[in-house]
Design a protein around this motif. Structure first.
Motif, PDB file in Angstrom:
ATOM      1  N   LEU A  77       0.722  -1.178   0.097  1.00  0.00           N
ATOM      2  CA  LEU A  77       0.162  -0.041   0.007  1.00  0.00           C
ATOM      3  C   LEU A  77       0.849   1.242   0.248  1.00  0.00           C
ATOM      4  O   LEU A  77       0.579   2.238  -0.746  1.00  0.00           O
ATOM      5  CB  LEU A  77      -0.906   0.131   1.200  1.00  0.00           C
ATOM      6  N   PHE A  78       1.882   1.342   0.999  1.00  0.00           N
ATOM      7  CA  PHE A  78       2.872   2.096   0.878  1.00  0.00           C
ATOM      8  C   PHE A  78       3.484   2.720  -0.504  1.00  0.00           C
ATOM      9  O   PHE A  78       3.411   3.743  -0.922  1.00  0.00           O
ATOM     10  CB  PHE A  78       3.820   2.273   1.779  1.00  0.00           C
ATOM     11  N   ASN A  79       3.902   1.707  -1.211  1.00  0.00           N
ATOM     12  CA  ASN A  79       4.614   1.854  -2.373  1.00  0.00           C
ATOM     13  C   ASN A  79       3.653   2.264  -3.452  1.00  0.00           C
ATOM     14  O   ASN A  79       4.002   3.069  -4.574  1.00  0.00           O
ATOM     15  CB  ASN A  79       5.206   0.236  -2.954  1.00  0.00           C
ATOM     16  N   LEU A  80       2.441   1.702  -3.319  1.00  0.00           N
ATOM     17  CA  LEU A  80       1.515   2.057  -4.435  1.00  0.00           C
ATOM     18  C   LEU A  80       1.258   3.521  -4.277  1.00  0.00           C
ATOM     19  O   LEU A  80       0.950   4.336  -5.305  1.00  0.00           O
ATOM     20  CB  LEU A  80       0.122   1.317  -4.244  1.00  0.00           C
ATOM     21  N   ARG A  81       0.911   4.104  -2.944  1.00  0.00           N
ATOM     22  CA  ARG A  81       0.756   5.615  -2.920  1.00  0.00           C
ATOM     23  C   ARG A  81       1.885   6.666  -3.174  1.00  0.00           C
ATOM     24  O   ARG A  81       1.954   7.540  -3.745  1.00  0.00           O
ATOM     25  CB  ARG A  81       0.255   5.730  -1.487  1.00  0.00           C
ATOM     26  N   HIS A  82       3.114   6.040  -2.748  1.00  0.00           N
ATOM     27  CA  HIS A  82       4.422   6.853  -2.905  1.00  0.00           C
ATOM     28  C   HIS A  82       4.373   6.871  -4.472  1.00  0.00           C
ATOM     29  O   HIS A  82       4.984   7.767  -5.066  1.00  0.00           O
ATOM     30  CB  HIS A  82       5.731   5.841  -2.488  1.00  0.00           C
ATOM     31  N   SER A  83       4.207   5.685  -5.269  1.00  0.00           N
ATOM     32  CA  SER A  83       4.625   5.730  -6.707  1.00  0.00           C
ATOM     33  C   SER A  83       3.435   6.636  -7.421  1.00  0.00           C
ATOM     34  O   SER A  83       3.797   7.182  -8.351  1.00  0.00           O
ATOM     35  CB  SER A  83       4.194   4.201  -7.467  1.00  0.00           C
ATOM     36  N   SER A  84       2.175   6.670  -6.886  1.00  0.00           N
ATOM     37  CA  SER A  84       1.016   7.614  -7.272  1.00  0.00           C
ATOM     38  C   SER A  84       1.570   9.118  -7.219  1.00  0.00           C
ATOM     39  O   SER A  84       1.454   9.902  -8.065  1.00  0.00           O
ATOM     40  CB  SER A  84      -0.211   7.316  -6.657  1.00  0.00           C
ATOM     41  N   LEU A  85       2.212   9.390  -6.020  1.00  0.00           N
ATOM     42  CA  LEU A  85       2.678  10.728  -5.686  1.00  0.00           C
ATOM     43  C   LEU A  85       3.843  11.056  -6.680  1.00  0.00           C
ATOM     44  O   LEU A  85       3.947  11.911  -7.288  1.00  0.00           O
ATOM     45  CB  LEU A  85       3.037  10.929  -4.466  1.00  0.00           C
ATOM     46  N   ARG A  86       4.752  10.087  -6.719  1.00  0.00           N
ATOM     47  CA  ARG A  86       5.765  10.300  -7.738  1.00  0.00           C
ATOM     48  C   ARG A  86       5.473  10.527  -9.128  1.00  0.00           C
ATOM     49  O   ARG A  86       6.348  11.093  -9.942  1.00  0.00           O
ATOM     50  CB  ARG A  86       6.758   9.023  -7.404  1.00  0.00           C
ATOM     51  N   SER A  87       4.301  10.134  -9.682  1.00  0.00           N
ATOM     52  CA  SER A  87       4.046  10.170 -10.814  1.00  0.00           C
ATOM     53  C   SER A  87       3.673  11.454 -11.314  1.00  0.00           C
ATOM     54  O   SER A  87       3.799  12.089 -12.264  1.00  0.00           O
ATOM     55  CB  SER A  87       2.590   9.685 -11.139  1.00  0.00           C
ATOM     56  N   LYS A  88       3.764  12.535 -10.278  1.00  0.00           N
ATOM     57  CA  LYS A  88       3.591  13.816 -10.414  1.00  0.00           C
ATOM     58  C   LYS A  88       4.745  14.591 -11.146  1.00  0.00           C
ATOM     59  O   LYS A  88       4.801  15.188 -12.178  1.00  0.00           O
ATOM     60  CB  LYS A  88       3.496  14.896  -9.148  1.00  0.00           C
ATOM     61  N   ILE A  89       6.057  13.943 -10.749  1.00  0.00           N
ATOM     62  CA  ILE A  89       7.442  14.516 -11.556  1.00  0.00           C
ATOM     63  C   ILE A  89       7.336  13.868 -12.940  1.00  0.00           C
ATOM     64  O   ILE A  89       7.960  14.367 -13.696  1.00  0.00           O
ATOM     65  CB  ILE A  89       8.552  14.162 -10.527  1.00  0.00           C
ATOM     66  N   GLU A  90       6.751  12.644 -13.021  1.00  0.00           N
ATOM     67  CA  GLU A  90       6.759  11.890 -14.328  1.00  0.00           C
ATOM     68  C   GLU A  90       6.007  12.737 -15.183  1.00  0.00           C
ATOM     69  O   GLU A  90       6.343  13.033 -16.543  1.00  0.00           O
ATOM     70  CB  GLU A  90       6.441  10.348 -14.044  1.00  0.00           C
ATOM     71  N   SER A  91       4.897  13.148 -15.026  1.00  0.00           N
ATOM     72  CA  SER A  91       3.829  14.044 -15.680  1.00  0.00           C
ATOM     73  C   SER A  91       4.663  15.236 -15.708  1.00  0.00           C
ATOM     74  O   SER A  91       4.385  16.070 -16.928  1.00  0.00           O
ATOM     75  CB  SER A  91       2.578  14.459 -14.797  1.00  0.00           C
ATOM     76  N   ALA A  92       5.637  16.052 -14.824  1.00  0.00           N
ATOM     77  CA  ALA A  92       6.200  17.334 -15.224  1.00  0.00           C
ATOM     78  C   ALA A  92       7.361  17.054 -16.454  1.00  0.00           C
ATOM     79  O   ALA A  92       7.408  18.182 -17.268  1.00  0.00           O
ATOM     80  CB  ALA A  92       6.923  17.575 -14.062  1.00  0.00           C
ATOM     81  N   PHE A  93       7.937  15.870 -16.239  1.00  0.00           N
ATOM     82  CA  PHE A  93       8.831  15.508 -17.314  1.00  0.00           C
ATOM     83  C   PHE A  93       7.960  15.312 -18.736  1.00  0.00           C
ATOM     84  O   PHE A  93       8.569  15.786 -19.779  1.00  0.00           O
ATOM     85  CB  PHE A  93       9.555  14.279 -17.008  1.00  0.00           C
ATOM     86  N   GLY A  94       6.773  14.820 -18.707  1.00  0.00           N
ATOM     87  CA  GLY A  94       5.955  14.487 -19.865  1.00  0.00           C
ATOM     88  C   GLY A  94       5.858  15.755 -20.289  1.00  0.00           C
ATOM     89  O   GLY A  94       5.592  16.144 -21.709  1.00  0.00           O
ATOM     90  N   THR A  95       5.234  16.754 -19.537  1.00  0.00           N
ATOM     91  CA  THR A  95       4.699  18.120 -20.103  1.00  0.00           C
ATOM     92  C   THR A  95       5.967  18.975 -20.737  1.00  0.00           C
ATOM     93  O   THR A  95       5.902  19.549 -21.630  1.00  0.00           O
ATOM     94  CB  THR A  95       4.375  19.009 -18.808  1.00  0.00           C
TER      95      THR A  95
END
Length: 254
Positions: free
Chosen positions: A126-144
């Motif tokens: 559960l922790f890794n799932l939510r950590h990964s979900s929050l980390r996806s913000k920077i992946e989105s910033a890279f994509g943008t």
């Protein structure tokens, strides 16, 4: 760094998956790849499966503003080594870590696609799932960044130092646009702006340290234990709340 309630990013406060567990999070760190053109004497170190690329390490806030960027590393360089370089530089040029950072659990499924169609079986998943979900913000910033500034994917015919400066300039322009127009369509399209060239810069438990300069081995071990304990406390709080909501309060793990 512990933040005052008013300083907690709205992207965290307004999301029950993150709040209150990540209320002290001030940003995410990750790496990405940018196309490069190199002189013949450098191509071997920058060669990747998709051509020649430079490694970029960056930190951003939950609302996708870049707070630190280190570009110009070779493709073959391990992400953790790049992180160490960023942390070891003089403060005016290095990555500032106010207190420390928490990485995911090692050996436990992490990336969002690994969790697709599966429910967490224990606190670590559960922790890794939510950590990964929050980390996806920077992946989105890279994509943008890459979708807006196509020069980052165009193998520009400039000297390599200028190519590095182009990456930095694009992040500055990104921040300007995000600040002036936070409703910008490209900025808010998370699904479109996935960074397929991203990588986890640090996943190992051994990286859970407070990066204060000149620490002794004992201090490093103490810091590591501190952040492991904090991660465990957050994971357990998440799990209890999750089980109260979805499993009638039964906290049995598998």
């Amino acid at each position: 760094m512990r933040q005052a309630p008013n300083d907690i990013p709205q992207e965290i406060v307004n999301n029950p998956l993150y709040y209150p567990y990540f209320k002290d999070c001030i940003g995410m760190i990750d790496g990405t790849h940018v196309d490069a053109m190199l002189p013949i004497n450098l191509v071997a170190r920058f060669r990747g499966r998709k051509g020649f690329i430079q490694n970029v390490l960056a930190a951003c806030t939950p609302n996708k503003l870049y707070t630190y960027v280190l570009a110009g590393w070779e493709r073959s360089t391990n992400g953790y080594r790049i992180l160490q370089d960023a942390l070891s530089r003089p403060q005016s040029h290095g990555l500032r870590v106010y207190d420390g950072f928490i990485s995911p659990y090692r050996g436990v499924r992490y990336h969002l696609k690994e969790h697709s169609g599966k429910t967490p079986k224990n606190r670590r998943e559960l922790f890794n799932l939510r950590h990964s979900s929050l980390r996806s913000k920077i992946e989105s910033a890279f994509g943008t960044l890459k979708n807006r500034f196509k020069i980052l994917c165009a193998k520009p015919h400039y000297s390599f130092p200028i190519q590095v400066d182009i990456v930095l300039a694009c992040t500055v322009l990104h921040n300007f646009i995000a600040t002036v127009d936070p409703r910008d369509k490209l900025l808010n399209d998370d699904e479109f702006n996935k960074d397929i060239d991203g990588e986890v810069a640090f996943e190992n438990d051994t990286n859970l340290v407070d990066f204060t300069q000149n620490q002794s081995q004992r201090e490093q071990t103490k810091s590591r234990n501190k952040w492991e304990t904090l991660r465990d406390d957050i994971a357990w709080a998440m799990w209890v709340d999750y089980c109260d909501k979805f499993n009638h309060g039964v906290t049995t793990e598998t």
